[in-house]
Scaffold this active site. Sequence first.
Site, mmCIF file in Angstrom:
data_model
loop_
_atom_site.group_PDB
_atom_site.id
_atom_site.type_symbol
_atom_site.label_atom_id
_atom_site.label_comp_id
_atom_site.label_asym_id
_atom_site.label_seq_id
_atom_site.Cartn_x
_atom_site.Cartn_y
_atom_site.Cartn_z
ATOM 1 C CD GLN A 18 2.010 -14.327 13.451
ATOM 2 O OE1 GLN A 18 2.170 -14.972 12.447
ATOM 3 N NE2 GLN A 18 0.806 -13.927 13.848
ATOM 4 N NE ARG A 56 -6.985 -30.993 24.657
ATOM 5 C CZ ARG A 56 -6.880 -30.227 25.735
ATOM 6 N NH1 ARG A 56 -5.849 -29.407 25.858
ATOM 7 N NH2 ARG A 56 -7.783 -30.285 26.682
ATOM 8 N N GLY A 66 0.833 -1.213 0.000
ATOM 9 C CA GLY A 66 0.000 0.000 0.000
ATOM 10 C C GLY A 66 0.861 1.254 0.000
ATOM 11 N NE ARG A 76 -9.002 -26.988 24.695
ATOM 12 C CZ ARG A 76 -9.931 -27.945 24.789
ATOM 13 N NH1 ARG A 76 -10.527 -28.383 23.692
ATOM 14 N NH2 ARG A 76 -10.242 -28.479 25.953
ATOM 15 C CB ILE A 80 5.454 -9.924 9.425
ATOM 16 C CG1 ILE A 80 3.936 -9.715 9.383
ATOM 17 C CG2 ILE A 80 6.090 -9.078 10.502
ATOM 18 C CD1 ILE A 80 3.203 -10.293 10.579
ATOM 19 C CG ASP A 81 1.739 -9.855 5.672
ATOM 20 O OD1 ASP A 81 1.747 -10.379 6.791
ATOM 21 O OD2 ASP A 81 0.985 -8.917 5.363
HETATM 22 O O1 F6P Z 1 0.458 -6.796 6.789
HETATM 23 C C1 F6P Z 1 0.882 -7.125 8.064
HETATM 24 C C2 F6P Z 1 -0.241 -7.660 8.895
HETATM 25 O O2 F6P Z 1 0.254 -7.995 10.167
HETATM 26 C C3 F6P Z 1 -1.014 -8.826 8.284
HETATM 27 O O3 F6P Z 1 -0.345 -10.043 8.385
HETATM 28 C C4 F6P Z 1 -2.308 -8.747 9.052
HETATM 29 O O4 F6P Z 1 -3.358 -9.324 8.318
HETATM 30 C C5 F6P Z 1 -2.511 -7.263 9.215
HETATM 31 O O5 F6P Z 1 -1.243 -6.657 9.078
HETATM 32 C C6 F6P Z 1 -3.106 -6.862 10.540
HETATM 33 O O6 F6P Z 1 -3.324 -5.491 10.523
HETATM 34 P P1 F6P Z 1 -3.700 -4.631 11.812
HETATM 35 O O7 F6P Z 1 -2.434 -4.321 12.540
HETATM 36 O O8 F6P Z 1 -4.347 -3.419 11.259
HETATM 37 O O9 F6P Z 1 -4.608 -5.446 12.665
#
Ligand code: F6P
Length: 367
Positions: free
Chosen positions: A291, A179, A121, A283, A143-144
């Site tokens: 993360q 589990r 973005g 669970r 992180i993605d």
């Molecule tokens: O893009 C990074 C990320 O941590 C994604 O893995 C996750 O879906 C999103 O941002 C979570 O965003 P927010 O911090 O707005 O909850």
Amino acid sequence: MIKKRTRRIGILTSGGDCPGLNAVIRAVTKKAIHEYGYEVIGIKDGFEGLLFNRHLKLSEKDVSGILTLGGTILGTTNRANPYKYPVESKDTVVYKDFSGQVIENLRKLKIDRLVCIGGDGTLDTAHRLSLQGVAVVGVPKTIDNDVKGTDITFGFDTAVHIATEGVDRLHTTAESHHRIMILEVMGRSAGWIALYAGLAGGGDGILIPEIPYDLNHIAQHIKDRRKKGKNFTILVVSEGAKPLGGGVTVQRIVKDGSEPVRLGGVSFVIGRELEKLTGIETRNVVLGHLQRGGSPSPFDRILGTQLGSKAVDLIAQGELGCMAGVKNGCLVKVPLSKVAHGSRRVPVDHSLIKDARAIGTCFGDGR
Ligand code: F6P
């Protein structure tokens, strides 16, 4: 003789935070001042700081000691796209284009080069600004690990470490209680974190958005494991995983976000159904923002430093409208036009998927 004005670099972090941002800020600032004699202006809270004039001059001292810190000393937001900025109007919110204001404020601040550290973005916004004449260099973060044009983004390694520790910890308790344990990890529409943490932690099943799952296949896999004397199962599930023919599980809609959908909760859905299909107690754990928080791994500190350093070199070489990236282990220049629009997802024929399948890992597609 006319005195040449010192180059002034603006630097901002935008979008969701991630470990390693401070390593980049430190590298850009130190190198820009130390090696090139530039001035550096830190913009606070991403593009919002450019809209509302929130900034500070950065010295080498200001960025000393931040290498190991998580988050970003500059602050960030994922609600400040200058091309679509939310403005309250009567009882509703309207979105306005403030890019002109951003460009004007850059001019007033005498910032002649802008380093934008962010995910798809942010880099898309950086690209649009560059088309309007702003001299921009991008640095990919998330992180993605899903930014186009680079093989890796900083933050990913740290997230994989944390997720893998999660898998390891679930292993022992899953085994004790016989589990099914499901770990849900982040990643949006890309399954990189689930794939890497699943492999590193020895997950029995890995569900990623790129491979839609059928719960019957997963239930069968679990039953087959039982027959072989394995009384527990670990599944690593990406938040964007979806069933064959079905959609993602949405956790919330962030009204003012440039990307409003927040994923989350698919592990609850999968857990409930698997318990019914297998009769085995299940669970689930949603790892969430753990993360993204905390200190970056050594790898991410180094990668952040390299990318920050490369960004400053690109500026010095007059290479603009581009991003510092990594290709086949080398630092490269990537045009922002190749980065903007969309994300880099896991190819379904990725070698790690083949390796995982070869050792019996279930991807929920019956293969
Ligand atoms: O893009 C990074 C990320 O941590 C994604 O893995 C996750 O879906 C999103 O941002 C979570 O965003 P927010 O911090 O707005 O909850």
